[in-house]
Motif scaffolding. Structure first.
Motif, PDB file in Angstrom:
ATOM      1  N   LEU A  55      41.464  45.486  17.536  1.00 44.74           N
ATOM      2  CA  LEU A  55      42.768  45.741  18.149  1.00 44.74           C
ATOM      3  C   LEU A  55      42.826  44.982  19.467  1.00 44.74           C
ATOM      4  O   LEU A  55      41.923  45.104  20.304  1.00 44.74           O
ATOM      5  N   ALA A  56      43.852  44.179  19.661  1.00 47.94           N
ATOM      6  CA  ALA A  56      44.022  43.408  20.889  1.00 47.94           C
ATOM      7  C   ALA A  56      45.201  43.951  21.683  1.00 47.94           C
ATOM      8  O   ALA A  56      46.261  44.221  21.122  1.00 47.94           O
ATOM      9  N   ASP A  65      45.823  36.457  27.485  1.00 44.14           N
ATOM     10  CA  ASP A  65      45.892  35.167  26.795  1.00 44.14           C
ATOM     11  C   ASP A  65      46.158  35.403  25.318  1.00 44.14           C
ATOM     12  O   ASP A  65      45.374  36.084  24.639  1.00 44.14           O
ATOM     13  N   ALA A  66      47.233  34.833  24.806  1.00 41.79           N
ATOM     14  CA  ALA A  66      47.576  35.024  23.397  1.00 41.79           C
ATOM     15  C   ALA A  66      46.507  34.481  22.464  1.00 41.79           C
ATOM     16  O   ALA A  66      46.359  34.949  21.339  1.00 41.79           O
ATOM     17  N   GLY A 120      42.061  36.825  16.053  1.00 41.97           N
ATOM     18  CA  GLY A 120      41.330  37.509  15.000  1.00 41.97           C
ATOM     19  C   GLY A 120      41.641  38.986  14.869  1.00 41.97           C
ATOM     20  O   GLY A 120      40.961  39.700  14.123  1.00 41.97           O
ATOM     21  N   ALA A 121      42.665  39.471  15.580  1.00 41.57           N
ATOM     22  CA  ALA A 121      42.955  40.907  15.586  1.00 41.57           C
ATOM     23  C   ALA A 121      43.807  41.323  14.396  1.00 41.57           C
ATOM     24  O   ALA A 121      44.741  40.625  14.018  1.00 41.57           O
ATOM     25  N   GLN A 122      43.474  42.479  13.814  1.00 43.83           N
ATOM     26  CA  GLN A 122      44.321  43.036  12.759  1.00 43.83           C
ATOM     27  C   GLN A 122      45.609  43.624  13.328  1.00 43.83           C
ATOM     28  O   GLN A 122      46.636  43.626  12.663  1.00 43.83           O
ATOM     29  N   ARG A 123      45.526  44.133  14.563  1.00 43.53           N
ATOM     30  CA  ARG A 123      46.702  44.708  15.207  1.00 43.53           C
ATOM     31  C   ARG A 123      46.773  44.216  16.651  1.00 43.53           C
ATOM     32  O   ARG A 123      45.754  43.993  17.289  1.00 43.53           O
ATOM     33  N   VAL A 124      47.993  44.085  17.145  1.00 36.21           N
ATOM     34  CA  VAL A 124      48.222  43.613  18.504  1.00 36.21           C
ATOM     35  C   VAL A 124      49.184  44.573  19.206  1.00 36.21           C
ATOM     36  O   VAL A 124      50.168  45.015  18.614  1.00 36.21           O
ATOM     37  N   ALA A 125      48.881  44.882  20.452  1.00 34.28           N
ATOM     38  CA  ALA A 125      49.739  45.751  21.254  1.00 34.28           C
ATOM     39  C   ALA A 125      50.011  45.067  22.587  1.00 34.28           C
ATOM     40  O   ALA A 125      49.325  44.120  22.971  1.00 34.28           O
ATOM     41  N   SER A 126      51.006  45.547  23.302  1.00 35.40           N
ATOM     42  CA  SER A 126      51.270  45.065  24.654  1.00 35.40           C
ATOM     43  C   SER A 126      51.269  46.256  25.605  1.00 35.40           C
ATOM     44  O   SER A 126      51.674  47.364  25.243  1.00 35.40           O
TER      45      SER A 126
END
Length: 252
Positions: free
Chosen positions: A38-39, A203-204, A209-215
């Motif tokens: 998770l990023a 940094d985008a 390699g993340a399955q999910r991305v959050a901000s």
């Protein structure tokens, strides 16, 4: 999949002066399973490091619950929580190590008390080799390039073979290609070792390699699954699709 790490409605504030509180995290919830990456993307001073320190059990939130493998970190004794951080949770940071020693010695140091010198150095060599930093073993931190420092920091995290890897802005000084390579390496480590990985970065390229991305912005976490695109069917010709036009075949 059962969650390895769960943050439930976490809020965290820090005092400023006598009467004011600065909110850092506001009602943040997330879950990470074993083998998942998770990023979290955020700019500076938006709470990335605080989020990781809460997840590691290093910072107690003002409100909410942190569960590791189904157990509340803050219902544990201080000794047990510290042991988790030594053995099952690893926080990877980009800063210089406390001691100016050769890289191999620095990576081996946390294992000397529990594994003995030979085993500790053997595992340190393996960790450096796995992340592609084997050639840095005899160098000191001041002699390393930014790319090598990122790899060595990652070796510090994986040498203890943790179950949860928390990565704090490791790619901040790297180029896009190097950031992407670190992200792919973390994805591979998660898949091969069954690690849960939480990356915080601005940094985008770090989320490749993340399955999910959050901000994370203003203390609030916006989380949504990221679908990986399916490969387009092969038709024997490249198709360029422009908005409002019919697809055109690319001329050869």
């Amino acid at each position: 999949m059962s969650a390895l790490l769960s943050l439930r409605r976490i809020s965290l504030s820090f005092p400023r002066g006598r009467r004011h509180l600065v909110p850092v995290l506001s009602d943040v919830s997330l879950q990470i399973a074993r083998g998942e990456v998770l990023a979290v993307l955020a700019q500076r001073a938006q709470g990335k490091t605080s989020l990781l320190r809460v997840a590691a059990g290093m910072q107690r939130p003002n409100r909410g619950e942190v569960l590791f493998d189904g157990e509340s970190l803050w219902h544990m004794s201080d000794r047990r929580r510290a042991r988790l951080l030594r053995e099952r949770i690893a926080l990877v940071e980009a800063g210089a190590p406390a001691l100016d020693v050769p890289v191999l010695t620095g990576v081996a140091l946390p294992l000397l008390a529990t594994h003995g010198r030979r085993a500790a150095y053997g595992r340190a060599q393996d960790a450096l080799a796995q992340v592609g930093a084997g050639d840095c073993a005899e160098q000191r931190w001041s002699e390393l390039a930014d790319w090598e420092r990122a790899l060595v920091a990652l070796a510090h995290g994986v040498v203890r073979e943790p179950e949860l890897l928390l990565v704090d802005d490791l790619t901040v000084t790297l180029g896009l290609g190097e950031s992407d390579e670190i992200a792919r390496m973390l994805e591979q480590l998660a898949a091969e070792r069954g690690l849960g990985v939480l990356i915080c970065a601005n940094d985008a390229g770090a989320v490749a390699g993340a399955q999910r991305v959050a901000s994370l912005r203003g203390g609030e976490l916006l989380l949504a699954p990221r679908e990986r695109p399916e490969p387009a069917p092969t038709t024997g010709a490249t198709v360029l699709d422009f908005p409002g036009e019919r697809p055109q075949q690319a001329s050869s």
